[in-house]
Design an enzyme around this catalytic site. Structure first.
Site, PDB file in Angstrom:
ATOM      1  N   ARG A 294       0.839  -1.196   0.000  1.00  0.00           N
ATOM      2  CA  ARG A 294       0.000   0.000   0.000  1.00  0.00           C
ATOM      3  C   ARG A 294       0.875   1.246   0.000  1.00  0.00           C
ATOM      4  O   ARG A 294       1.840   1.345   0.759  1.00  0.00           O
ATOM      5  CB  ARG A 294      -0.932   0.012   1.212  1.00  0.00           C
ATOM      6  CG  ARG A 294      -1.974  -1.106   1.157  1.00  0.00           C
ATOM      7  CD  ARG A 294      -2.928  -1.076   2.319  1.00  0.00           C
ATOM      8  NE  ARG A 294      -3.810  -2.241   2.288  1.00  0.00           N
ATOM      9  CZ  ARG A 294      -4.621  -2.588   3.267  1.00  0.00           C
ATOM     10  NH1 ARG A 294      -4.677  -1.868   4.370  1.00  0.00           N
ATOM     11  NH2 ARG A 294      -5.401  -3.664   3.159  1.00  0.00           N
ATOM     12  N   ARG A 309       2.185   1.139  10.093  1.00  0.00           N
ATOM     13  CA  ARG A 309       1.691   1.573   8.787  1.00  0.00           C
ATOM     14  C   ARG A 309       2.847   1.507   7.785  1.00  0.00           C
ATOM     15  O   ARG A 309       3.613   2.460   7.646  1.00  0.00           O
ATOM     16  CB  ARG A 309       1.136   2.992   8.886  1.00  0.00           C
ATOM     17  CG  ARG A 309       0.189   3.365   7.761  1.00  0.00           C
ATOM     18  CD  ARG A 309      -0.418   4.741   8.005  1.00  0.00           C
ATOM     19  NE  ARG A 309      -1.197   4.791   9.219  1.00  0.00           N
ATOM     20  CZ  ARG A 309      -2.465   4.412   9.317  1.00  0.00           C
ATOM     21  NH1 ARG A 309      -3.106   3.962   8.256  1.00  0.00           N
ATOM     22  NH2 ARG A 309      -3.117   4.475  10.462  1.00  0.00           N
ATOM     23  N   GLU A 381      -6.398  -1.114  15.531  1.00  0.00           N
ATOM     24  CA  GLU A 381      -7.018  -2.093  14.645  1.00  0.00           C
ATOM     25  C   GLU A 381      -6.021  -3.166  14.222  1.00  0.00           C
ATOM     26  O   GLU A 381      -4.891  -2.866  13.837  1.00  0.00           O
ATOM     27  CB  GLU A 381      -7.557  -1.391  13.396  1.00  0.00           C
ATOM     28  CG  GLU A 381      -8.169  -2.346  12.383  1.00  0.00           C
ATOM     29  CD  GLU A 381      -8.192  -1.783  10.963  1.00  0.00           C
ATOM     30  OE1 GLU A 381      -8.177  -2.587  10.025  1.00  0.00           O
ATOM     31  OE2 GLU A 381      -8.177  -0.546  10.820  1.00  0.00           O
ATOM     32  N   SER A 384     -10.204  -6.157  10.224  1.00  0.00           N
ATOM     33  CA  SER A 384     -11.445  -5.513   9.808  1.00  0.00           C
ATOM     34  C   SER A 384     -12.223  -6.519   8.980  1.00  0.00           C
ATOM     35  O   SER A 384     -11.726  -7.015   7.976  1.00  0.00           O
ATOM     36  CB  SER A 384     -11.131  -4.257   8.983  1.00  0.00           C
ATOM     37  OG  SER A 384     -12.288  -3.495   8.751  1.00  0.00           O
ATOM     38  N   ARG A 427       0.918  -6.577  12.424  1.00  0.00           N
ATOM     39  CA  ARG A 427       0.322  -5.966  13.617  1.00  0.00           C
ATOM     40  C   ARG A 427       0.208  -6.968  14.754  1.00  0.00           C
ATOM     41  O   ARG A 427       0.260  -6.590  15.933  1.00  0.00           O
ATOM     42  CB  ARG A 427      -1.028  -5.343  13.278  1.00  0.00           C
ATOM     43  CG  ARG A 427      -0.885  -4.140  12.356  1.00  0.00           C
ATOM     44  CD  ARG A 427      -2.084  -3.226  12.372  1.00  0.00           C
ATOM     45  NE  ARG A 427      -1.843  -2.067  11.514  1.00  0.00           N
ATOM     46  CZ  ARG A 427      -2.649  -1.005  11.439  1.00  0.00           C
ATOM     47  NH1 ARG A 427      -3.748  -0.969  12.185  1.00  0.00           N
ATOM     48  NH2 ARG A 427      -2.368  -0.005  10.638  1.00  0.00           N
TER      49      ARG A 427
END
Length: 463
Positions: A294, A309, A381, A384, A427
């Protein structure tokens, strides 16, 4: 993607749902008017073409009759009208194509509509907590938990500087036992989802075409968040050229531009692209462990340190393909599967329902699973899980035939798609580093991961 027929017939419900996503009333009204206007244009062009075709058919018969009576003047007059109709038909067909293309483009830019059961809200502060598991870890008095990157660097097994020299910011090099721990996490998650939760493991491509990205709605909305690659060869003059081979033009063009997947949701969901399944094949449950890429175009200044991130990360993805009637129950099942990962790792977490203003573009309803990070003193988070309804299936033209009653008379229906992280491996590693750190700088290995670590129960810092 939305059904324009449904929008026309349910204009108030469409406007209300779109407005709940923080769209101003004026923007919603203008969007609805534009969509209806384009559909009217499309319908008008179709009507003109149909009437023109009917007139041309009738004139053709009249020309034959005039020729039979040797009335050449009438025949020539009718032929002139047919020629004019040919031009009018071509213009109408061209106008229809333009209207359809513009309507499709506008529909592709619209987010999915939240279900009525989703809490209405503006942002993350309006999300609703559903449940919580476990408790915050207790550390010795006087010890302040460190953030994950401090733990990793203390162990001498996490190197951001080396990654930066190679690739720039938002990359990391993991070494030794920490690299193995990340690999162990991925293997543990895959084994759990396959052996216990009944998912089928898939090893998909991580490079996909435009159509696949459009199908799951990464394009066109999120183009700037994606990494693309050119599959040609660099020539001596530095330009890009295609390799010489005997493949067809279509095969060459398919290699000309590809996208690195932002999540395995893309290839896994596209497995049913342009397919008509039998209902007996459903549900389909698949999982994959892949690298994900990403650009994080909108995250400047956020989480600049550490692994939260990154441009490249590993994730175990869960995807389900099912019927409309079963999709909400499947959503609960998928979320429970992701939760089980954290339960077995002994991590404290909570599940929240995202409000309408915080939901993802393609989602009808989303649960976020947030894991506790003591170094940051907050929940973050880690998974999801979303039900997308037929939003993606319409973009992919993915359907099924119901197996109850007369399938031929009922025709086909669009599938419902779901996706979720099961979970983000990086994560999860962050969470273990922060929750299982010790005051002496060592890291305790969660018991469930020790078989994947050759029996190792602790990673010690260098002497």
């Amino acid at each position: 993607m939305h059904d324009i027929k449904w929008i026309r017939e349910n204009a108030d419900a469409f406007s209300k749902a779109l407005g709940s996503r923080n769209w101003p009333e004026a923007k919603v009204a203008a969007t609805l008017a534009e969509l209806i206007g384009l559909d009217d244009r499309r319908r008008q062009a179709i009507m003109i073409a149909q009437r023109g075709q009917e007139e041309r058919n009738a004139l053709s018969k009249q020309i034959g009759q005039a020729m039979g009576k040797k009335d050449m003047a009438l025949a020539d007059s009718l032929k002139a009208r047919v020629a004019q109709l040919k031009d009018d038909l071509a213009a109408a067909e061209a106008d229809e194509k333009i209207a359809v293309a513009e309507l499709d483009r506008k529909l592709l830019e619209l987010p999915n509509l939240p279900l009525s059961i989703v809490p209405i809200g503006a942002d993350e502060h309006d999300n609703v907590e559903q449940r919580m598991f476990g408790h915050k870890p207790v550390f010795p008095a006087g010890f302040k938990p460190k953030e994950h990157f401090e733990v990793g660097e203390t162990l001498g097994l996490m190197d951001f500087e080396a990654a930066s020299r190679m690739s720039g910011a938002r990359f990391v090099v993991l070494k030794g036992a920490l690299a193995r721990l990340q690999r162990a996490l991925g293997q543990f998650m895959l084994d759990l989802h396959v052996d216990v939760h009944g998912y089928t493991e898939i090893d998909p491509p991580v490079l996909v075409r435009d159509q696949a990205m459009f199908g799951t709605a990464q394009l066109p909305k999120f183009r700037e968040d994606q990494f693309s690659v050119h599959a040609g060869l660099v020539q001596e003059d530095g330009t890009i050229g295609l390799a010489e081979h005997d493949n067809s033009a279509d095969e060459i063009s398919s290699r000309d531009h590809l996208w690195l997947i932002p999540t395995a949701e893309v290839p896994l969901t596209n497995l049913v692209r342009e397919q008509i399944l039998d209902e007996r094949q459903l549900p389909i449950r698949v999982t994959a462990l892949t690298p994900c890429f990403r650009a994080e175009a909108g995250s400047a200044g956020r989480d600049t340190r550490g692994m939260i991130r990154q441009h490249q990360f590993a994730k175990v993805e869960l995807v389900s393909i099912t019927t409309p009637e079963a999709s909400l129950e499947e959503h609960e099942r998928m979320t429970a599967s992701a939760e089980e990962v954290l339960k077995r790792l002994g991590l404290h977490y909570r599940v929240v329902t995202l409000c309408t203003g915080d939901m993802g573009f393609a989602s009808q309803k989303t649960y976020d699973i947030e894991v506790w990070l003591p170094g940051q003193d907050r929940f973050r988070e880690i998974s999801s899980c979303s039900v997308c309804g037929d939003f993606q299936a319409r973009r992919m033209n993915a359907r099924y035939r119901p197996n109850d009653g007369d399938a031929k008379s009922k025709g086909t229906r669009f599938l419902h798609t779901l996706n979720g992280s099961g979970v983000a491996v990086g994560r999860a590693l962050v969470a273990i580093l922060e929750n299982y750190q010790n005051p002496d700088g060592s890291l305790t290995i969660p018991e469930v991961l020790r078989p994947y670590m050759g029996g190792l129960d602790r990673i010690a810092p260098p002497a």
